[in-house]
Design a protein around this motif. Sequence first.
Motif, mmCIF file in Angstrom:
data_model
loop_
_atom_site.group_PDB
_atom_site.id
_atom_site.type_symbol
_atom_site.label_atom_id
_atom_site.label_comp_id
_atom_site.label_asym_id
_atom_site.label_seq_id
_atom_site.Cartn_x
_atom_site.Cartn_y
_atom_site.Cartn_z
ATOM 1 N N GLY A 1 2.562 -7.871 17.148
ATOM 2 C CA GLY A 1 3.452 -6.909 16.508
ATOM 3 C C GLY A 1 3.566 -7.148 15.015
ATOM 4 O O GLY A 1 3.581 -6.197 14.218
ATOM 5 N N PHE A 2 3.645 -8.405 14.622
ATOM 6 C CA PHE A 2 3.752 -8.724 13.205
ATOM 7 C C PHE A 2 2.456 -8.379 12.476
ATOM 8 O O PHE A 2 2.475 -7.886 11.348
ATOM 9 C CB PHE A 2 4.112 -10.194 13.020
ATOM 10 N N PHE A 3 1.337 -8.617 13.131
ATOM 11 C CA PHE A 3 0.036 -8.261 12.550
ATOM 12 C C PHE A 3 -0.055 -6.750 12.343
ATOM 13 O O PHE A 3 -0.485 -6.278 11.284
ATOM 14 C CB PHE A 3 -1.086 -8.771 13.466
ATOM 15 N N VAL A 4 0.377 -5.980 13.334
ATOM 16 C CA VAL A 4 0.371 -4.518 13.226
ATOM 17 C C VAL A 4 1.303 -4.077 12.098
ATOM 18 O O VAL A 4 0.965 -3.188 11.307
ATOM 19 C CB VAL A 4 0.770 -3.871 14.571
ATOM 20 N N PHE A 5 2.484 -4.708 11.990
ATOM 21 C CA PHE A 5 3.425 -4.377 10.924
ATOM 22 C C PHE A 5 2.800 -4.595 9.548
ATOM 23 O O PHE A 5 2.930 -3.749 8.663
ATOM 24 C CB PHE A 5 4.693 -5.224 11.062
ATOM 25 N N MET A 6 2.097 -5.712 9.364
ATOM 26 C CA MET A 6 1.483 -5.986 8.060
ATOM 27 C C MET A 6 0.357 -5.001 7.752
ATOM 28 O O MET A 6 0.182 -4.585 6.608
ATOM 29 C CB MET A 6 0.985 -7.435 7.997
ATOM 30 N N ILE A 7 -0.400 -4.600 8.762
ATOM 31 C CA ILE A 7 -1.460 -3.601 8.544
ATOM 32 C C ILE A 7 -0.847 -2.262 8.148
ATOM 33 O O ILE A 7 -1.308 -1.612 7.196
ATOM 34 C CB ILE A 7 -2.355 -3.463 9.798
ATOM 35 N N ILE A 8 0.200 -1.858 8.854
ATOM 36 C CA ILE A 8 0.869 -0.596 8.519
ATOM 37 C C ILE A 8 1.434 -0.669 7.102
ATOM 38 O O ILE A 8 1.310 0.283 6.320
ATOM 39 C CB ILE A 8 1.969 -0.265 9.558
ATOM 40 N N TRP A 9 2.048 -1.793 6.748
ATOM 41 C CA TRP A 9 2.590 -1.977 5.401
ATOM 42 C C TRP A 9 1.472 -1.814 4.351
ATOM 43 O O TRP A 9 1.641 -1.112 3.357
ATOM 44 C CB TRP A 9 3.226 -3.359 5.294
ATOM 45 N N ALA A 10 0.353 -2.482 4.585
ATOM 46 C CA ALA A 10 -0.754 -2.428 3.625
ATOM 47 C C ALA A 10 -1.329 -1.014 3.521
ATOM 48 O O ALA A 10 -1.619 -0.535 2.415
ATOM 49 C CB ALA A 10 -1.850 -3.408 4.032
ATOM 50 N N VAL A 11 -1.471 -0.336 4.658
ATOM 51 C CA VAL A 11 -2.029 1.025 4.637
ATOM 52 C C VAL A 11 -1.078 1.975 3.920
ATOM 53 O O VAL A 11 -1.495 2.746 3.045
ATOM 54 C CB VAL A 11 -2.324 1.519 6.082
ATOM 55 N N LEU A 12 0.206 1.923 4.258
ATOM 56 C CA LEU A 12 1.171 2.825 3.626
ATOM 57 C C LEU A 12 1.300 2.556 2.130
ATOM 58 O O LEU A 12 1.507 3.485 1.341
ATOM 59 C CB LEU A 12 2.539 2.708 4.301
ATOM 60 N N ASN A 13 1.165 1.313 1.723
ATOM 61 C CA ASN A 13 1.285 0.984 0.309
ATOM 62 C C ASN A 13 -0.024 1.169 -0.435
ATOM 63 O O ASN A 13 -0.081 0.967 -1.651
ATOM 64 C CB ASN A 13 1.816 -0.436 0.129
ATOM 65 N N SER A 14 -1.071 1.539 0.249
ATOM 66 C CA SER A 14 -2.338 1.882 -0.403
ATOM 67 C C SER A 14 -2.384 3.364 -0.743
ATOM 68 O O SER A 14 -3.250 3.804 -1.496
ATOM 69 C CB SER A 14 -3.517 1.519 0.497
ATOM 70 N N LEU A 15 -1.477 4.134 -0.189
ATOM 71 C CA LEU A 15 -1.401 5.575 -0.452
ATOM 72 C C LEU A 15 -0.758 5.808 -1.828
ATOM 73 O O LEU A 15 -0.092 4.914 -2.367
ATOM 74 C CB LEU A 15 -0.592 6.259 0.650
ATOM 75 N N PRO A 16 -0.917 6.994 -2.379
ATOM 76 C CA PRO A 16 -0.387 7.264 -3.729
ATOM 77 C C PRO A 16 1.137 7.113 -3.847
ATOM 78 O O PRO A 16 1.636 6.800 -4.907
ATOM 79 C CB PRO A 16 -0.800 8.713 -4.008
ATOM 80 N N PHE A 17 1.898 7.318 -2.793
ATOM 81 C CA PHE A 17 3.360 7.235 -2.885
ATOM 82 C C PHE A 17 3.880 5.858 -2.423
ATOM 83 O O PHE A 17 4.867 5.765 -1.713
ATOM 84 C CB PHE A 17 4.023 8.368 -2.076
#
Length: 141
Positions: free
Chosen positions: A49-65
């Motif tokens: 779950g923590f690994f998935v959370f960090m991936i989601i964080w990285a993906v969302l913060n790679s977007l323009p907003f």
Amino acid sequence: METSPTTDRPRRGRPLTNWHKEVTDRLTLGDRAADRLRNSMGSWFFVGGFFVFMIIWAVLNSLPFHWDAYPFILLNLFLSMLAGVQGAILLISAKRQDAIAAALAEHDFNTNVAAKAEIEELIKISREQLELLKALHDLKS
């Protein structure tokens, strides 16, 4: 004093309690919370779950907003805080586990001492019976 189920003689010395149940009944709210957190943080579900959370964080913060630019300083801050809290929780839980292990060792020692006394008593009775049998055998001869 309790009596033995097979005889009417009272039992002596041997602890007859469920030690683990007595200890778990006396746990404080903090002890229970530390155990639950330790058990959940030490599971594959938490790691995944923590690994998935960090991936989601990285993906969302790679977007323009994004709200946390690439080196992810905010994520690093959260990870550092989590590590500090986890360390404290694990130390609390380990300290309690050490106390339980020491108390269990003392309980085992007391049980062994009581069992030794009972075994020595049985050996004494057995020797007396052997002497009586020899005396009976001598009378018969």
